[in-house]
Design a protein around this motif. Structure first.
Motif, PDB file in Angstrom:
ATOM      1  N   PRO A 135       0.815  -1.215   0.000  1.00  0.00           N
ATOM      2  CA  PRO A 135       0.000   0.000   0.000  1.00  0.00           C
ATOM      3  C   PRO A 135       0.851   1.270   0.000  1.00  0.00           C
ATOM      4  O   PRO A 135       2.037   1.233   0.319  1.00  0.00           O
ATOM      5  CB  PRO A 135      -0.782  -0.111   1.314  1.00  0.00           C
ATOM      6  N   GLN A 136       0.223   2.412  -0.339  1.00  0.00           N
ATOM      7  CA  GLN A 136       0.897   3.709  -0.248  1.00  0.00           C
ATOM      8  C   GLN A 136       0.793   4.279   1.160  1.00  0.00           C
ATOM      9  O   GLN A 136       1.662   5.001   1.602  1.00  0.00           O
ATOM     10  CB  GLN A 136       0.279   4.719  -1.232  1.00  0.00           C
ATOM     11  N   MET A 137      -0.293   3.965   1.855  1.00  0.00           N
ATOM     12  CA  MET A 137      -0.517   4.478   3.204  1.00  0.00           C
ATOM     13  C   MET A 137      -1.147   3.376   4.055  1.00  0.00           C
ATOM     14  O   MET A 137      -1.910   2.559   3.549  1.00  0.00           O
ATOM     15  CB  MET A 137      -1.436   5.694   3.171  1.00  0.00           C
ATOM     16  N   ILE A 138      -0.834   3.412   5.367  1.00  0.00           N
ATOM     17  CA  ILE A 138      -1.337   2.395   6.294  1.00  0.00           C
ATOM     18  C   ILE A 138      -1.818   3.074   7.570  1.00  0.00           C
ATOM     19  O   ILE A 138      -1.162   3.980   8.083  1.00  0.00           O
ATOM     20  CB  ILE A 138      -0.222   1.389   6.679  1.00  0.00           C
ATOM     21  N   LEU A 139      -2.940   2.615   8.082  1.00  0.00           N
ATOM     22  CA  LEU A 139      -3.481   3.088   9.350  1.00  0.00           C
ATOM     23  C   LEU A 139      -3.827   1.878  10.201  1.00  0.00           C
ATOM     24  O   LEU A 139      -4.576   1.004   9.755  1.00  0.00           O
ATOM     25  CB  LEU A 139      -4.738   3.927   9.108  1.00  0.00           C
ATOM     26  N   ALA A 184      -8.076   3.585  -3.742  1.00  0.00           N
ATOM     27  CA  ALA A 184      -8.826   2.440  -3.243  1.00  0.00           C
ATOM     28  C   ALA A 184      -8.338   2.131  -1.833  1.00  0.00           C
ATOM     29  O   ALA A 184      -7.191   2.419  -1.493  1.00  0.00           O
ATOM     30  CB  ALA A 184      -8.621   1.227  -4.143  1.00  0.00           C
ATOM     31  N   TRP A 185      -9.204   1.562  -1.011  1.00  0.00           N
ATOM     32  CA  TRP A 185      -8.812   1.160   0.340  1.00  0.00           C
ATOM     33  C   TRP A 185      -9.184  -0.303   0.560  1.00  0.00           C
ATOM     34  O   TRP A 185     -10.061  -0.845  -0.113  1.00  0.00           O
ATOM     35  CB  TRP A 185      -9.460   2.047   1.420  1.00  0.00           C
ATOM     36  N   SER A 186      -8.516  -0.905   1.524  1.00  0.00           N
ATOM     37  CA  SER A 186      -8.813  -2.278   1.909  1.00  0.00           C
ATOM     38  C   SER A 186      -8.447  -2.478   3.369  1.00  0.00           C
ATOM     39  O   SER A 186      -7.504  -1.850   3.861  1.00  0.00           O
ATOM     40  CB  SER A 186      -8.018  -3.265   1.055  1.00  0.00           C
ATOM     41  N   ASN A 187      -9.166  -3.366   4.045  1.00  0.00           N
ATOM     42  CA  ASN A 187      -8.682  -3.778   5.356  1.00  0.00           C
ATOM     43  C   ASN A 187      -7.679  -4.904   5.146  1.00  0.00           C
ATOM     44  O   ASN A 187      -7.633  -5.524   4.093  1.00  0.00           O
ATOM     45  CB  ASN A 187      -9.824  -4.170   6.296  1.00  0.00           C
ATOM     46  N   SER A 188      -6.834  -5.116   6.144  1.00  0.00           N
ATOM     47  CA  SER A 188      -5.785  -6.124   6.026  1.00  0.00           C
ATOM     48  C   SER A 188      -5.380  -6.607   7.410  1.00  0.00           C
ATOM     49  O   SER A 188      -5.347  -5.812   8.356  1.00  0.00           O
ATOM     50  CB  SER A 188      -4.564  -5.536   5.307  1.00  0.00           C
ATOM     51  N   SER A 189      -5.050  -7.863   7.517  1.00  0.00           N
ATOM     52  CA  SER A 189      -4.550  -8.398   8.782  1.00  0.00           C
ATOM     53  C   SER A 189      -3.046  -8.180   8.931  1.00  0.00           C
ATOM     54  O   SER A 189      -2.496  -8.403   9.998  1.00  0.00           O
ATOM     55  CB  SER A 189      -4.885  -9.891   8.892  1.00  0.00           C
ATOM     56  N   THR A 190      -2.386  -7.724   7.861  1.00  0.00           N
ATOM     57  CA  THR A 190      -0.951  -7.450   7.904  1.00  0.00           C
ATOM     58  C   THR A 190      -0.694  -6.009   7.466  1.00  0.00           C
ATOM     59  O   THR A 190      -1.456  -5.451   6.683  1.00  0.00           O
ATOM     60  CB  THR A 190      -0.178  -8.412   6.976  1.00  0.00           C
TER      61      THR A 190
END
Length: 127
Positions: free
Chosen positions: A71-75, A99-105
């Motif tokens: 990703p370009q950015m992480i929160l 675009a955004w997505s949730n992620s476990s990592t």
């Protein structure tokens, strides 16, 4: 399900001629395209219904990318909590799309369950 109450900074939107577009969830989801073209992201607010922490990732893409994409950015978002990712007053330009997505990592996308409600604020012009 009622949408959680959220506080949003509107500092960047007070400039004349700058009215944000909004893309928001209609139900809990794993990911979404904010805008399928170049634009400026001012921030997003949302709610994570997951019982453990997870990551919200933002991509420079016209589609939600495949797993293992960087990703370009992480929160990082805590368990069952509201979150805010405020990029004002400077914002962030995305040359391809948003675009955004949730992620476990954190480092790469590993999509999770449909447990996020997200509202994104953006414009399609490069000011």
């Amino acid at each position: 399900m009622a949408q959680p109450a959220q506080t949003v900074s509107l500092q960047a939107f007070r400039r004349p001629g700058l009215a944000p577009s909004v893309e928001e969830s209609a139900a809990l989801e794993t990911s979404s395209v904010i805008h399928a073209g170049p634009g400026i992201l001012y921030g997003l607010v949302g709610y994570s219904n997951r019982s453990s922490a997870q990551f919200i990732q933002i991509f420079n893409s016209t589609t939600v990318p495949d797993d293992a994409t960087v990703p370009q950015m992480i929160l990082r978002v805590g368990p069952q909590s509201n979150f805010e990712f405020d990029l004002t007053p400077y914002a962030r330009y995305f040359s391809t799309g948003m675009a955004w997505s949730n992620s476990s990592t954190a480092a790469t996308k590993t999509i999770g369950a449909a447990d996020c409600w997200v509202t994104a604020f953006f414009t399609t012009r490069n000011e």
